[in-house]
Write an enzyme that holds these catalytic residues in place. Structure first.
Site, short mmCIF file in Angstrom:
data_model
loop_
_atom_site.label_atom_id
_atom_site.label_comp_id
_atom_site.label_asym_id
_atom_site.label_seq_id
_atom_site.Cartn_x
_atom_site.Cartn_y
_atom_site.Cartn_z
N ASP A 1 12.87 -49.68 34.53
CA ASP A 1 12.76 -48.11 34.80
C ASP A 1 12.96 -47.31 33.67
O ASP A 1 13.53 -47.86 32.67
CB ASP A 1 14.05 -47.83 35.68
CG ASP A 1 13.94 -48.80 37.03
OD1 ASP A 1 12.87 -49.04 37.46
OD2 ASP A 1 15.32 -49.07 37.70
N1 URA Z 1 16.22 -53.24 38.28
C1 URA Z 1 16.27 -52.06 38.56
O1 URA Z 1 16.98 -51.50 39.30
N2 URA Z 1 15.89 -51.49 37.50
C2 URA Z 1 15.23 -52.02 36.18
O2 URA Z 1 14.90 -51.48 35.42
C3 URA Z 1 15.25 -53.59 36.44
C4 URA Z 1 15.69 -54.23 37.50
#
Ligand code: URA
Length: 242
Positions: A109
Site C-alpha cells: 500500500d
Molecule cells: N498487508 C497490508 O495490509 N498492506 C500491505 O501493504 C501489505 C500487506
C-alpha cells in the site's frame, strides 16, 4: 551431464524461472540446440542442479544475463507501487533505474514501508506473488492498543475477512503495540484488515522480509541490486518440487 540426477530440476523450468521466457519458449531453446549443460548439448527434460551444473544459453552462463535485473527497494511511505499513477504520485519505478524497464513484485500500500523487489523477470514475479508457491512475507505492524494473547491467537489461527478466512500466520508481540506477522498470502491490505478485525488498527506497517530476503541496512528510499546468492535463494524458494 546431469540427466541422471533425480533430485535436479527440469532444465526448461530452470531457464524459465531465471528469465528466458515461458516454458514453451525455453523448450524451443533446448530443441534448437542453444542450451548446454556442462559443455554438452542439453536434451529436453533433462534435470540440472543449478548450484553445481554449468548451464549456458548461446554460450553465456545463465544467471549472468545483463538484461535481467533484480532490485531490492526499501519503499518509503507515500510512494505508490505501480508503474504509472494517474494521480501523479511518486512511484516505486521512478526510484530505480528506468532501463531496462522493471515492475514491482506484488504490491505494498502507499502508506506501507519496507522491502519490495522490482525485476523484469516475469516468471519469478509470478511465482513470488502466486499464493500456491507460499513464499513468506514478514511484516512489523505498529497497532493501536496492545493486542491480548487471544487477539494474537486469532491472528495466528486465521481471521474471517470479507474475502474469506486467512491462512494460519506466524504472529508474535515484539513490544507493546508492535506485532510481527508472517503470512504467505497476498490479499489486498491483508495485514491491515487482519489487525482491524481483531480490534487493533494498524498505525504503521513495514515489510521486513520476502522469503529468504531481508536487509536492515537499507534506509527508506534506498535500493540495491540483489546478489547472485540472493537470486539463487529466491529461485530455490519458488522451485517446483517435481
Ligand atoms: N498487508 C497490508 O495490509 N498492506 C500491505 O501493504 C501489505 C500487506
Amino acid at each position: 551431464m546431469s540427466t541422471e540426477k533425480p533430485e535436479g530440476e527440469r532444465l526448461q523450468k530452470v531457464l524459465s524461472r531465471v528469465g528466458f521466457g515461458s516454458r514453451r519458449v525455453c523448450e524451443a531453446l533446448i530443441l534448437e540446440g542453444k542450451v548446454k549443460v556442462n559443455g554438452q548439448e542439453a536434451q529436453l527434460g533433462c534435470r540440472v542442479e543449478i548450484e553445481t551444473d554449468l548451464v549456458t544459453v548461446d554460450g553465456a552462463p545463465i544467471g549472468v544475463r545483463p538484461d535481467v535485473v533484480y532490485y531490492l527497494l526499501n519503499k518509503p511511505a507515500g510512494v505508490v507501487t505501480t508503474a504509472d499513477d494517474p494521480q501523479g504520485r511518486p512511484t516505486v519505478v521512478e526510484i530505480v533505474p528506468s532501463d531496462p524497464r522493471v515492475f514491482p513484485v506484488g504490491r505494498l500500500d502507499s502508506d506501507t514501508e519496507g522491502l519490495l523487489i522490482l525485476t523484469n523477470n516475469g516468471e519469478l514475479t509470478h511465482r513470488l506473488t502466486h499464493p500456491s508457491f507460499g513464499v513468506e512475507k514478514e511484516y512489523v505492524a505498529v497497532v493501536e492498543g496492545n493486542p491480548s494473547r487471544s487477539s494474537l491467537r486469532l491472528l495466528r489461527e486465521g481471521v474471517d475477512l470479507e474475502d474469506g478466512k486467512t491462512s494460519p500466520a506466524k504472529v508474535a508481540l515484539i513490544e507493546e503495540g508492535t506485532i510481527r506477522l508472517t503470512i504467505h498470502e497476498g490479499r489486498n491490505r491483508q495485514v491491515r484488515r487482519m489487525c482491524s478485525t481483531v480490534g487493533h488498527q494498524v498505525k504503521r506497517l513495514i515489510r521486513t522480509r520476502i522469503g529468504p530476503l531481508s536487509d536492515r541496512s537499507l534506509s527508506p528510499g534506498e535500493w540495491r541490486e540483489l546478489t547472485m546468492t540472493e537470486i539463487r535463494s529466491l529461485e530455490r524458494a519458488v522451485a517446483d518440487s517435481d
